[in-house]
Structures are given as C-alpha cells and as structure tokens.
Design an enzyme around this catalytic site. Structure first.
Site, mmCIF file in Angstrom:
data_model
loop_
_atom_site.group_PDB
_atom_site.id
_atom_site.type_symbol
_atom_site.label_atom_id
_atom_site.label_comp_id
_atom_site.label_asym_id
_atom_site.label_seq_id
_atom_site.Cartn_x
_atom_site.Cartn_y
_atom_site.Cartn_z
ATOM 1 N N GLU A 294 41.833 46.204 42.435
ATOM 2 C CA GLU A 294 41.236 45.400 41.536
ATOM 3 C C GLU A 294 41.867 45.593 40.083
ATOM 4 O O GLU A 294 42.226 44.580 39.218
ATOM 5 C CB GLU A 294 39.733 45.401 41.272
ATOM 6 C CG GLU A 294 38.994 44.830 42.267
ATOM 7 C CD GLU A 294 37.468 44.722 41.804
ATOM 8 O OE1 GLU A 294 36.746 43.806 42.516
ATOM 9 O OE2 GLU A 294 37.107 45.184 40.655
ATOM 10 N N HIS A 323 44.763 59.468 65.113
ATOM 11 C CA HIS A 323 44.720 58.764 66.373
ATOM 12 C C HIS A 323 44.658 57.453 66.279
ATOM 13 O O HIS A 323 44.204 56.666 67.168
ATOM 14 C CB HIS A 323 43.799 59.363 67.292
ATOM 15 C CG HIS A 323 43.817 60.909 67.232
ATOM 16 N ND1 HIS A 323 44.443 61.556 68.409
ATOM 17 C CD2 HIS A 323 43.417 61.845 66.482
ATOM 18 C CE1 HIS A 323 44.303 62.814 68.297
ATOM 19 N NE2 HIS A 323 43.787 63.124 67.066
ATOM 20 N N LYS A 436 33.346 34.725 42.418
ATOM 21 C CA LYS A 436 32.181 34.867 42.108
ATOM 22 C C LYS A 436 31.450 33.493 41.359
ATOM 23 O O LYS A 436 30.601 33.051 41.673
ATOM 24 C CB LYS A 436 31.865 35.964 40.849
ATOM 25 C CG LYS A 436 31.879 37.152 41.274
ATOM 26 C CD LYS A 436 31.375 38.101 40.090
ATOM 27 C CE LYS A 436 30.991 39.424 40.477
ATOM 28 N NZ LYS A 436 30.687 40.466 39.242
HETATM 29 O O1 PA5 Z 1 34.853 46.467 39.179
HETATM 30 C C1 PA5 Z 1 34.289 45.386 39.081
HETATM 31 O O2 PA5 Z 1 34.337 44.868 38.004
HETATM 32 C C2 PA5 Z 1 33.760 44.242 40.160
HETATM 33 O O3 PA5 Z 1 33.997 45.263 41.460
HETATM 34 C C3 PA5 Z 1 32.050 44.686 39.907
HETATM 35 O O4 PA5 Z 1 31.794 45.885 39.766
HETATM 36 C C4 PA5 Z 1 31.525 43.972 41.017
HETATM 37 O O5 PA5 Z 1 31.702 42.776 41.162
HETATM 38 C C5 PA5 Z 1 29.966 43.927 40.813
HETATM 39 O O6 PA5 Z 1 29.627 43.294 39.384
HETATM 40 P P1 PA5 Z 1 28.410 43.786 38.606
HETATM 41 O O7 PA5 Z 1 28.264 45.061 38.357
HETATM 42 O O8 PA5 Z 1 28.536 42.944 37.567
HETATM 43 O O9 PA5 Z 1 27.448 43.334 39.863
#
Ligand code: PA5
Length: 462
Positions: A294, A323, A436
């Site tokens: 990300e 393996h 989202k």
């Molecule tokens: O790193 C990030 O920003 C995302 O992976 C969020 O952690 C994930 O989408 C969950 O979001 P939230 O904490 O707002 O529920």
C-alpha cells in the site's frame, strides 16, 4: 540489536548481472540518504505529513491510558475479540502471534497466566464470523472495534452484528464489553461511541492504518493479553535512535531500502519476498506485505508523472516454503529480493531422539530441531546464491517484545525511505479508497448515489 546481512546482494557473490556493487552504491547514495533521513525526522511533527507514527514510541499518555485500561479490566474477560481490517488488524495479529505462547487460544487459563484468549475478525466471511460468534461466550468477551476512518464497511458491519448480539445477551450492560479505537473527529464510529458511552482510544492524526501498530490500534490488544508494553516501547525507542543515523553505512533501514530500490530499478527485481524462519513470525510477513504494497504501489510520483511503480511483496515461511516456493525462486525468473528473518536463539531447544540409529534417518538422532532449522536456512541461502539470486538476512537475537518492536519499526522506516527514493507519496492509498467508495455505492450509502449509477453501468460492461 537487529543485524542486516546484505553480502548476498553483492556482485562479488552473485555476479555483475544480478548483484550490486554495494559499497560503491552506498557511497553514491550517501548524500541522498542523509537528506532523506534528516528530512523525515524534520517533518515528523508537522501536520499533514503522515509521519507522526515516528513519535508513537514516545506517546507516554497513550501508553499510560492503555496500561491503565488493561489493568482495570484484568481478570474480567475470558476473550478479547478484535474487529478491524487491514492496518487496523494486521499489526495486532503479527505481534500477538509472535509474542504469545504458540496455540495461545488452546491453552488452559493457568497456562495463559489467566490472561484472556484473543481473536481477530479481520474478514467478513459469513461462515467464519457466525462460527466464531457461536463459540465465544459474549458475556465474557471484550470487543475492541478498531477503525481509523470510523466507517469501513467490513468493520462496521461486524460491529453491528456483535453489538446486536451483545445487547440481546447483556441488556444495557453490553456497553462495558465494547472498547473503541478510532479517529477523534472523522467517521461514524466516534459519534456512536460518544452517544453509546463506550471507552474510546484515539488514533493520533497523521498516523495511517499500516503505520499504526504502535498506537492504541496495536498496543491495546497487546496489553489486554498481558504483553509488556514497556518492552515494546523500549525496542521502538532504541531502534528509532539507531535509525536516526544519517550514515547509510550505519543505518540498516536505509541499507535495505536502497538495496530493494536499486534491485528494482537497475536489475529488474521488483518482487520482495519476506521469509521468516520462525512460525511465530509468520504474520509479520502479512503485515509487511500490506506495509510495502500500500505504501509503494503508486500510479503517480510526487511530481504528478504517471509511473505505476511498486515492488510486489510476497509472503513465505521458512522452512515450510522451501517445499513450495523455493523451486521457483532458485530456477524461475531472477526477479526477486528475498528477505530472510533469522532468530538467533529460540525459546526452546528441542532434541531429536536417538532412535532408528541404523536406518537412513539415523543421522538426525541426537541433533536438535534447532540445528535442522538453521541448517535448512543456511543451505537455502547458499543455494540461492549459487543460482545468483539476491538475498538479505535480518537477524533478531530472540523473539521478545523488544526485538519484535525493533523489527517492525525498522521495516516502517525502511518503507518510508524507499518511498522517498521512488519519489512517491508513501502514505496515501487512493487505490484502496477507490474500492471502498465503490463498496459504499453498491451497498446504498447515502452520498454515493451518483457513483452507484456509474458503477452499475461499468459492471454491466465488464
Ligand atoms: O493502511 C491503511 O490505511 C488501510 O489498510 C486501512 O488500515 C484499512 O483499509 C482499514 O481502514 P480503517 O482503519 O479506516 O477501518
């Protein structure tokens, strides 16, 4: 302290075509790295820079409140149930799996020092959710709802299901079984928590989900199962100090960031495999995969150029994946950097009994499983070098809170430095937000009506 061994990325070991002239590269990038580290440390307190995770080891107030709440509820609950996804779950899973005794939830209360069991619902599979909820005695379960945005559909729907059940079972008292971790302003969860009167922990501004493990997001679940938070913060602080070193020769996060960056941009190796040789560290790979993917997978660079870059992270486990994946890593495309994590000293030394002495497996008797694990890790590393495949090895002295914190913090800084080398915004995630928003539209959230119409058209054509 953690050690990074990068010998096996050097051209002298794996050849000019695949290896780097590492000392020369360190010298070439010395100034740029110096500037990047100094700049990250300068910007970390500035609003809007999303670097406040660099201060989490020093957040005395949060640490105090987390410890106080954990001691207040100690002995009251049999189970902790964490609702969260992505950055709101992966850190907690990784650290509890590393630090709690293996198979924690199967141990007796005495074996767990009377600490609760812990479950993370980090997905929305209806079968697993209903199965888990049918196992847990909700009266004796503390539910920690974690979401930075306070509105993630997966977490909020889990929360709605669990809240409904809790209320049915406990009446008005259900509120004592919910604790919330969220942003102080944005999102629906904070409003609900205020209305309902839940105990709430705040995720500080400018700390993104994947960098939030050392905020209340990770620390609260850890404290609730008796993990020593001070040990964790000591590890972060010591690593933070070490990584403030502007000299790349002395800074392991900068070294590994540069190695990955150069392997990608100069040698076409844009896959980064994380392969701990310890089952307890298995979920550190999941956490790393999210952090790396990300943060570094981006469409545009900071100057607005379309770049579509990002090294792809892959999780693997030593020795299990010897393996499975190693055949591909040795003989398939030479497009990966493999990160081994090695543990110098396991908690246990497990002997292999001296039986079947006069058979083909007799040679194993009298050795330890530890010897076997180390021999396999060494042979895999050497075999990969024979095939001219680059590997780095991160060694931690032991699995404890101090070193696990160091490891995660080092990987966070490494990611931030890599982002600067790629010249991208490490801390946004427009690709996640896009999906989202589509989900909100499909599920009929108000304000997303136009997207819903556009989406229906697109869905009909793909
Ligand atoms: O790193 C990030 O920003 C995302 O992976 C969020 O952690 C994930 O989408 C969950 O979001 P939230 O904490 O707002 O529920």
């Amino acid at each position: 302290m953690l050690e990074l061994n990068y010998k096996n990325v050097d051209a002298q070991v794996i050849g000019e075509d695949n290896g780097l002239n590492i000392e020369e590269e360190f010298n070439n990038y010395q100034e740029q790295i110096k500037h990047i580290i100094a700049d990250l440390n300068k910007r970390k307190d500035k609003p809007g820079q999303w670097l406040r995770w660099m201060n989490l080891g020093y957040s005395e107030e949060t640490i105090w409140y987390v410890k106080e709440f954990a001691s207040m509820v100690e002995g009251r609950f049999e189970n902790i149930l964490v609702l969260g996804i992505g950055g709101s779950a992966l850190g907690g899973i990784a650290v509890t799996e590393a630090l709690l005794k293996p198979y924690w939830n199967l141990l007796t209360p005495e074996q767990r020092n009377n600490q609760p069991r812990i479950f993370f619902l980090d997905n929305i599979d209806p079968d697993t959710i209903s199965s888990l909820l049918s196992i847990l005695d909700l009266k004796n379960t503390l539910v920690n709802v974690i979401t930075k945005s306070g509105s993630t559909a997966e977490t909020m729907s889990q929360y709605m299901i669990v809240k409904d059940l809790l209320e049915k079972e406990l009446g008005d008292d259900y509120r004592k079984n919910i604790v919330v971790t969220t942003d102080k302003n944005i999102g629906i969860l904070k409003q609900l928590a205020d209305q309902e009167g839940y105990k709430t922990f705040i995720i500080p501004d400018d700390v993104g989900g994947r960098f939030s493990v050392f905020s209340a997001v990770g620390l609260l679940p850890l404290a609730l199962v008796g993990i020593d938070i001070d040990e964790i913060t000591n590890g972060i602080k010591d690593m933070d100090l070490a990584l403030k070193n502007l000299d790349i020769h002395e800074n392991i996060a900068a070294q590994n960031a540069l190695i990955h960056y150069l392997m990608d941009t100069k040698k076409g190796k844009n896959l980064s495999v994380m392969m701990p040789y310890s089952s307890r560290l298995k979920y550190i790979s999941d956490w790393y995969v999210q952090l790396w993917a990300e943060s570094l997978g981006k469409e545009y660079d900071k100057n607005g150029n379309k770049v579509n870059i990002g090294p792809t992270p892959i999780k693997a486990l030593g020795v299990t994946d010897q393996h499975s994946q190693i055949q591909l890593y040795n003989e398939g495309p030479n497009n990966k950097v493999i990160n081994f994590i090695r543990v110098k000293e396991f908690d246990t030394t497990l002997e292999i009994p001296k039986i079947f002495e006069y058979t083909g497996i007799g040679y194993l008797g009298g050795k330890t499983i530890n010897d076997l694990m180390n021999a396999e890790a060494d042979s895999t590393r050497v075999a990969l070098a024979d095939y001219q495949r680059p590997t780095v090895t991160i060694t931690i002295p032991k699995i404890n809170g101090y070193y696990i914190a160091q490891l995660l913090y080092m990987l966070e800084i490494q990611t931030a430095i890599a982002g600067e080398l790629y010249n991208i915004d490490t801390f946004n995630q427009p690709g996640v937000e896009q999906a989202k928003n589509y989900t909100y539209a499909l599920m009929g959230r108000s304000g997303y009506e136009d997207s819903a119409i556009q989406l229906q058209t697109k869905m009909a054509s793909v």
